[in-house]
Scaffold this active site. Structure first.
Site, mmCIF file in Angstrom:
data_model
loop_
_atom_site.group_PDB
_atom_site.id
_atom_site.type_symbol
_atom_site.label_atom_id
_atom_site.label_comp_id
_atom_site.label_asym_id
_atom_site.label_seq_id
_atom_site.Cartn_x
_atom_site.Cartn_y
_atom_site.Cartn_z
ATOM 1 N N LYS A 92 22.740 -0.945 -28.610
ATOM 2 C CA LYS A 92 21.968 0.067 -29.337
ATOM 3 C C LYS A 92 20.522 -0.346 -29.583
ATOM 4 C CE LYS A 92 25.115 3.303 -30.032
ATOM 5 N NZ LYS A 92 24.982 4.607 -29.345
ATOM 6 N N GLU B 141 21.168 9.061 -37.143
ATOM 7 C CA GLU B 141 22.573 9.280 -37.439
ATOM 8 C C GLU B 141 23.323 8.047 -36.966
ATOM 9 O OE1 GLU B 141 21.241 10.156 -34.579
ATOM 10 O OE2 GLU B 141 22.714 9.198 -33.278
ATOM 11 N N SER C 197 29.705 -3.363 -24.320
ATOM 12 C CA SER C 197 28.576 -2.789 -25.054
ATOM 13 C C SER C 197 28.372 -3.365 -26.449
ATOM 14 C CB SER C 197 28.744 -1.270 -25.141
ATOM 15 O OG SER C 197 29.981 -0.960 -25.736
#
Lengths: 261, 393
Positions: free
Chosen positions: B89, B111, B377
């Site tokens: 991210k 969000e 991830s």
């Protein structure tokens, strides 16, 4: 037959009170009754909200009413059934307002056709952007004589306001401030500069101001700059009517906005 | 066929910018400026420097010896879990915070589902000294408590969202409302390849560093930059977009996204959007959605908060429709077992999201000479409570 929205703005230039409510709220089968009562109480036009699960442009009041309406079992299909005989009793223009996805799933052409059949004069779909409308849907709306009402905000450039004016047929929905629905405002909060700027442009399309209008002072103030104003959240709050009947609650509220004291 | 976004912001029939007029000025500004800013020398300079020195890139491409033995085939892990803040991210939030600064914005909103994007956003806001507000579904605030505490320590305001089923979709609704109410000073850092154009493209560009590195690392380690296949989990789809990006035109490489089946795709408790969904418009994008016949969005379910979303990025909807990528799904139970297997074979505790990609290894026929890259991830720290509850340690 002429579109009732055009007839309205030809006959009345100012202080047009338009009321929004969510179909299926407070109770599933109130839709037609609320519309009739609104006309009798003096509303010039009614916007019937199509509830949606994810109303991203709405504040908490309309989120709640939409949620409750869906819980009650409201759907676009049922709404059209409820409106089937509405033109037997109601003469003022009626507009459907909602988000695009339920309309897309219903079928845009089928939706416009049904609007025409039951006597809906216009549609407000805030998340159907202008260019998508022009490229894919304008001809369908025109075929069924249903106005697609577009929005402008304080952030909309003059150039874009003029473009929106040129595409608009019924009226332009002037969003009073940069906000979601239901943020109650005081008269002194209004962006006079923005209202005056739009008024000075002398648009060909009539304008109604909405968002943050809740009572007589805010309504009358908005009416100085446009042909009228739209009330949504404050009216929905008034439908939590306690000891009154639904009819009394509607009549009291509308009188309070148009003719207080 | 092109797999990139076209001039109108579409991937095939999916995408666009289905925004209310209240968001027009912001989206238009971003649309007009984003490519120029990204390709400018100063942006690239700062972006690559931060990815290297702050995020810790390049992330290793690790040959998983014991996992490869287990499956009888070559398996590499792209170690996005080793990035600062524990997931891919941060690649995106570094890019977007620089973008926000170039646009002159001073307040950031985001969000978050699992809290990984919220954490990555709170981190870059601390890094750059910008005000940060993170919307998070109230249910997720509960199940991802460690990330909530980290965000608060980083100085972010975390606002629990109580509408809907109190997860990622509802947090996204609330962030969009915030942006409508604060159009001038605020930039919305969307965490995935979702939302109105140009977000899906912009986020994919920032995440594309994953496949860019993968190519050169594979080349160095195997002398072939093309693996047999790439596996990545998909909620909105940002890590998969990044892992697929530079391979989209390499037709020889099989691209596989793995959705969250939840309790099973034949139950109502699933988040496998491509399997059970249909085209529609949500969060300003035309894409595949979980919805009923009336066009109301249905509530998704997944054990992993990061995949608990009823839509998917329009790029993935297009890759699915065009057949360029294949999409599988893994159930909660399969995911937990896959997480345990990786932990005990390789000493790596994966995030629940990433474990979906690992679980799909069991659904494929893996030949001995083949090379599979799994995009790992994120790491599993945030999911320890779920793992402990399930395995009863």
């Amino acid at each position: 037959m002429d579109n009732r929205i055009n007839t309205l703005f030809r006959q009345k230039k100012e202080n047009i009170l338009t009321i929004y409510f969510t179909a299926g709220y407070p109770s599933l089968d109130d839709t037609a009754f609320i519309i009739e009562q609104l006309e009798q109480a003096g509303a010039g036009m009614v916007e019937v909200g199509i509830p949606f699960s994810d109303p991203t442009a709405d504040g908490s009041v309309i989120q709640q009413s939409s949620h409750q309406a869906l819980e009650n079992g409201m759907s676009l299909e049922l709404l059209f059934k409820q409106l089937e005989n509405i033109r037997d009793k109601v003469n003022i223009p009626l507009v459907l307002m909602g988000y695009f996805n339920p309309v897309l799933q219903y079928g845009v052409e089928e939706f416009c056709k049904k609007c025409h059949e039951v006597g809906i004069d216009g549609v407000i779909l805030p998340d159907l952007p202008l260019h998508e409308y022009q490229e894919n849907y304008q001809l369908i709306f025109e075929k069924y004589n249903v106005h697609n009402v577009l929005l402008i905000t304080p952030q909309t450039s003059v150039e874009r306001v003029k473009l929106i004016d040129s595409v608009s047929t019924g009226f332009i929905y002037m969003v009073s401030s940069s906000s979601t629905t239901g943020k109650n405002q005081k008269v002194e909060d209004f962006q006079k500069g923005y209202f005056e700027k739009i008024k000075e442009l002398g648009l060909k399309t009539p304008t109604l101001i909405g968002f943050g209008i809740s009572n007589n002072p805010t309504f009358m103030n908005a009416c100085q700059y446009a042909n009228g104003a739209i009330i949504g959240s404050a009216f929905i709050k008034a439908l939590q009517y306690g000891d009154l009947t639904l009819e009394q609650a509607i009549s009291n509220y509308i009188k309070g906005v148009i003719n207080p004291g | 066929m092109t797999y990139q976004v076209d001039k109108k912001g579409y991937y095939g029939e999916f995408g666009g910018a289905w925004i209310p007029e209240m968001m027009y000025a912001n989206i238009e500004e971003l649309k007009v400026k984003y490519l120029g800013i990204i390709h400018s020398y100063t942006f690239q300079n700062e972006f690559t420097q931060l990815l290297k020195d702050y995020v810790g890139r390049p992330s290793p491409l690790y040959y998983a010896t014991r996992l490869s033995e287990h499956y009888g085939s070559h398996i590499y892990l792209k170690r996005e879990d080793l990035n600062h803040t524990g997931s891919h991210k941060l690649n995106n939030t570094i890019g977007q915070i620089l973008m926000a600064q170039k646009l002159g914005k001073t307040r950031i909103i985001a969000e978050t589902g699992a809290g990984q994007h919220g954490l990555a956003t709170a981190t870059v806001c601390a890094l750059k000294g910008l005000k940060c507000v993170v919307y998070m579904g109230a249910l997720d605030v509960g199940r991802q408590a460690p990330n909530v505490k980290k965000m608060k320590m980083l100085g972010a305001e975390v606002i629990p969202v109580h509408s809907g089923n109190k997860t990622l979709k509802d947090a996204t609704n609330e962030a969009m409302r915030d942006w409508i109410n604060n159009p001038v000073d605020t930039h919305y850092i969307i965490g995935s390849v979702v939302g109105p154009h140009p977000y899906p493209d912009m986020v994919a560009i920032f995440q594309s560093v994953i496949s860019k590195e993968m190519k050169s690392q594979l080349k160095a380690q195997t002398s072939n930059e093309l693996p047999t296949r790439i596996l990545a989990c998909v909620g909105g789809g940002s890590n998969a977009a990044g892992a697929f990006y530079h391979y989209l035109d390499d037709q020889a490489v099989e691209l596989i996204g793995v959705e969250a089946a939840g309790k099973g795709i034949d139950t109502h408790e699933t988040a496998a959007t491509l399997t059970v969904g249909s085209p529609g418009v949500l969060h300003a994008s035309k894409t595949m959605l979980m919805q009923n016949a009336d066009g109301q969005i249905t509530e998704p379910y997944s054990i992993s908060a990061g995949l608990d979303y009823p839509g998917i990025g329009p790029m993935h909807a297009h890759l699915f429709k065009s057949g360029r990528a294949k999409y599988l799904s893994a159930t909660d139970e399969e995911v937990l077992q896959a997480a345990l297997l990786l932990t005990q074979k390789e000493g790596i505790i994966p995030a629940l999201e990433s474990a979906h990609a690992l679980a799909a290894l069991n659904q494929l026929t893996l030949l001995p000479e083949e090379t599979t890259v799994v995009n790992l991830s994120g790491r599993g720290d945030k999911d320890m409570q779920t793992y402990l509850d399930h395995f009863g340690y």
